[in-house]
Design a protein around this motif. Sequence first.
Motif, PDB file in Angstrom:
ATOM      1  N   ALA A   1       2.561   1.924  -3.464  1.00 20.93           N
ATOM      2  CA  ALA A   1       1.171   2.476  -4.547  1.00 20.93           C
ATOM      3  C   ALA A   1       1.204   3.911  -4.407  1.00 20.93           C
ATOM      4  CB  ALA A   1      -0.056   1.589  -4.355  1.00 20.93           C
ATOM      5  N   ARG A   2       0.998   4.244  -3.009  1.00 16.84           N
ATOM      6  CA  ARG A   2       0.758   5.739  -2.813  1.00 16.84           C
ATOM      7  C   ARG A   2       1.923   6.588  -3.313  1.00 16.84           C
ATOM      8  NH1 ARG A   2      -1.707   3.880   1.994  1.00 16.84           N
ATOM      9  NH2 ARG A   2       0.223   4.441   3.274  1.00 16.84           N
ATOM     10  N   TYR A   3       3.299   6.292  -2.919  1.00  9.64           N
ATOM     11  CA  TYR A   3       4.310   6.677  -3.146  1.00  9.64           C
ATOM     12  C   TYR A   3       4.646   6.924  -4.888  1.00  9.64           C
ATOM     13  CZ  TYR A   3       9.369   7.913  -3.865  1.00  9.64           C
ATOM     14  OH  TYR A   3      10.482   8.227  -4.435  1.00  9.64           O
ATOM     15  N   GLU A   4       4.322   5.800  -5.599  1.00 10.83           N
ATOM     16  CA  GLU A   4       4.553   5.827  -6.999  1.00 10.83           C
ATOM     17  C   GLU A   4       3.444   6.805  -7.708  1.00 10.83           C
ATOM     18  OE1 GLU A   4       6.022   4.857 -10.592  1.00 10.83           O
ATOM     19  OE2 GLU A   4       6.888   4.252  -8.513  1.00 10.83           O
ATOM     20  N   ALA A   5       2.224   6.913  -7.168  1.00  8.42           N
ATOM     21  CA  ALA A   5       1.304   7.726  -7.947  1.00  8.42           C
ATOM     22  C   ALA A   5       1.885   9.050  -7.641  1.00  8.42           C
ATOM     23  CB  ALA A   5      -0.113   7.506  -7.067  1.00  8.42           C
ATOM     24  N   GLN A   6       2.223   9.492  -6.632  1.00  7.18           N
ATOM     25  CA  GLN A   6       2.859  10.925  -6.169  1.00  7.18           C
ATOM     26  C   GLN A   6       3.971  11.201  -7.246  1.00  7.18           C
ATOM     27  OE1 GLN A   6       3.740  11.742  -2.290  1.00  7.18           O
ATOM     28  NE2 GLN A   6       4.379  13.746  -2.722  1.00  7.18           N
TER      29      GLN A   6
ATOM     30  N   ASP B   1       0.793  -1.207  -0.083  1.00  6.43           N
ATOM     31  CA  ASP B   1       0.020   0.002  -0.024  1.00  6.43           C
ATOM     32  C   ASP B   1       0.779   1.314   0.208  1.00  6.43           C
ATOM     33  OD1 ASP B   1      -2.478   1.326   0.284  1.00  6.43           O
ATOM     34  OD2 ASP B   1      -1.939   1.823   2.264  1.00  6.43           O
ATOM     35  N   LEU B   2       1.785   1.165   0.883  1.00  4.59           N
ATOM     36  CA  LEU B   2       2.806   2.196   0.856  1.00  4.59           C
ATOM     37  C   LEU B   2       3.404   2.659  -0.436  1.00  4.59           C
ATOM     38  CD1 LEU B   2       4.278   4.696   2.516  1.00  4.59           C
ATOM     39  CD2 LEU B   2       5.803   2.978   3.109  1.00  4.59           C
TER      40      LEU B   2
END
Length: 860
Positions: free
Chosen positions: A291-296, A288-289
């Motif tokens: 995924a959020r980092y990659e989107a940003q 989950d961590l």
Amino acid sequence: MAALRAHRAWKILLIGILTGLLTWLFFKAGEISPEVHHRYTRTLHQFQQFDEQLNSKVVASYAGLVQNYDGMAYYLGRLRETGVKLREMPAWLDAGDRQRIEARIQALIDAGQAKALDIDRFQRANSVLRNSTLYLPQAADALLARPAWPQADAFEDFIRRLIGFGLTRTLDDAEAASLRDSLVRLQADGGGDEARREMKQVLVHAEIIMARGPEVAALVDRIIRAPTSVLHEDLARSYLDAYQTAAATAAYYRTLLYAISMLLVGYALYALFRIERDRRALLLAHADLEARYEAQRRAEDELRLYGTVFTHAAEGMTITDADSRIVAVNPAFCAITGYTPDEVIGRTPALLNSGRQGEDFYRKMWMSLRETGQWQGEIWNRRKDGGIFPEWLSIAAVSDDGGESGHYIGVFTDISERKQSEARIHHLAHHDALTGLPNRLLLEDRIEQGILKSKRGQRQMAIIFIDLDRFKNINDTLGHAVGDTLLIQAAQRGLHVLRDTDTLCRQGGDEFVVVLPELESRQDAAHVCRKILSALCQPYLLAGHELTVSGSAGIALYPEDGETASELLRKADAAMYRAKEEGRNTFCYFSAEINTATLGELLLENDLFGALERAELLMYYQPKVDAADGRIVGAEALMRWRHRERGMISPEQFIPLAEENGLINAFGEWAIRTVCAQQRAWLDAGLLVVPVAINVSAQQFAQQDLPNMVAHVLAEYGLPPQLIELELTESLLMRNSARAAAVLQTLRRMHVQVAIDDFGTGYSSLSYLRQFPVQSLKIDRSFVSQIGEHGESVRLASAIIAMAHELDLSVIAEGVENEIQARYLVEHGCDQFQGYLYGRPQPVDEFGALLAGRQLDHAA
């Protein structure tokens, strides 16, 4: 804790033991290298091949198929090298096997050295035998050609029997005894005259042949039966047995290695299972961590990329709002237009309008944007400094959330350089780069336009094809730069003569074409052609020299001579060549006779290219006779062409064509090879052959290594050099007298006879003639044909004979056709005759029959 440490210690000890065991098994199982085995096997096979090739070279030399011993030396060397390689046995062989193989290798090498000694004895004995074998027939023929002498019949019978039984094969006891008796009788015959002394010299070689023949045959038999082959097979079997033993041992170790490896694989799979279970739990915690980092990160990269593209793009970019007012421009926009961002932001792109496009152009642009959301095309805009430039513009509409066009993005490129390049390319595609005149592509267009104008006005049009005379001489002598200057000046002179409606084109090289549309009469074309040729004839100042260059021209008329551009050009070209034939610096109109003659010559030349492959060339032979008694003493080989459809073609027709298209070199080599092959065939048939003369062309003499080629052909057919003669014209020799003298010296050292053909028609001097090592002169038939009439030619013929004899040269008269000519030439000392009085050129079968009759006369 202590128990855990003990457990780990046992595991480490066990892993160490297994690792050591695996390492030992790995090296034991991999000791046998397939590459090493294949390399050693190949070395064994090479030794066998070299030994067989050595045997074949010995047999070939013994049979006379090979004239040197280079092949034997080569394969002996390779056998020695291979023997050294055989000692380098694979390291994985057992010690006992290595000793057995080493012993067999040594036996094989010893046998090879013994064989090499026999080959050395064979070479020495065979060289002596071959020299005597080659010398004997020639020396015997020379001796038998002498006037009758007492032992001639017995000597000839002995020589024939010796040759009949085979000069180099082993005689049986009866044959040997009979020949030795004859040899002893001939050697015992005393006497001091020259014929007997020469006979005894020849008999020395006969004795050598009878003595050395059995010795050489025995040596060949011993070489062929040498034990190297058997020893090689024994060595190969021993090595294969040792290899199979080592391979079986290695297979055993591989089986153990495989079993232990499987145990380790099982343990590794169990460990991996436990590690994978723990890894999956860790991955789920971080998924989950990440995924959020990659989107940003993607969002930041896209913003950075868009900014970089907009700032660093080479194309100019503008962004406008819904009201077409500029909200942003990139640096490329400023560089192209000259405006700064502050000067354009808030204004519309209309400030760039050049005024070249009307309202209709912009109305269609906005219609496309509203209907499709995009437009692209070429447009002319104005820079800040007032300069107008072309650009390629693309506009795209950007819709907002409601589907309405909120912004417009324009991307454009300055295409000024492309426009200029297109203009240059268009000019170069239609004009000659050197003279600036229209080229062939534009010429055809001008001719088509002229045809249309002539059709509408019902007038004639003329095509003039002009070629500068002897332009190649200037190009080759003064250089291409001077030649280019001449072409430029010639083009300018032609333009000054013509009207604005006429076209002058450079066809290529030194060829020009003039298009004269809408002529009143054909005389107008002749008038213009004379003016052009007159202008071209004026002196040119080139490289400090004042030179005069003329031109030849051909005229074709529309519609009289053709109705297409290609047809008119072709016929004007043909007429131009007819003008050159009539003396140059003139012009000719095209006529049907020109077309027929040119086509016939073209077709004949095309057929000539395949004459050799189709075996259409033949060689005829014209006899040469002794002027004193009329005996045949030689012949001249004369080339003939039997065309598959037209029959026999005169040499006067096809020889000049062969010289023009470069075939004469191939024809000349074919003539030398054909004559040598025929001489060899006549010799093998037992005929008393005579020297045959072969004509050599100027191109063949200049471009080919004539001595090397002649030597190669003579060696190929085993022909004595005295049986051919080369005929060269005096003008050929004078083109490069230094090189000619060197070539003739080489031919003289080869004992090849050389004659000067057509003597008296060239321009050589006596000082040069003394430098050329030739053996005879041929009086040209033009002088011989005048004998019987009073004139200079008669005195020239007798003068040539006297001069040649002063220079120790023999004289051959060509074209002797009647008894009056023959008597006159005999009275003045001519040596040989050639002409219809003594024989016309004959096919090979007829001349062979003539030689057979000569042999019968000689025997009688």
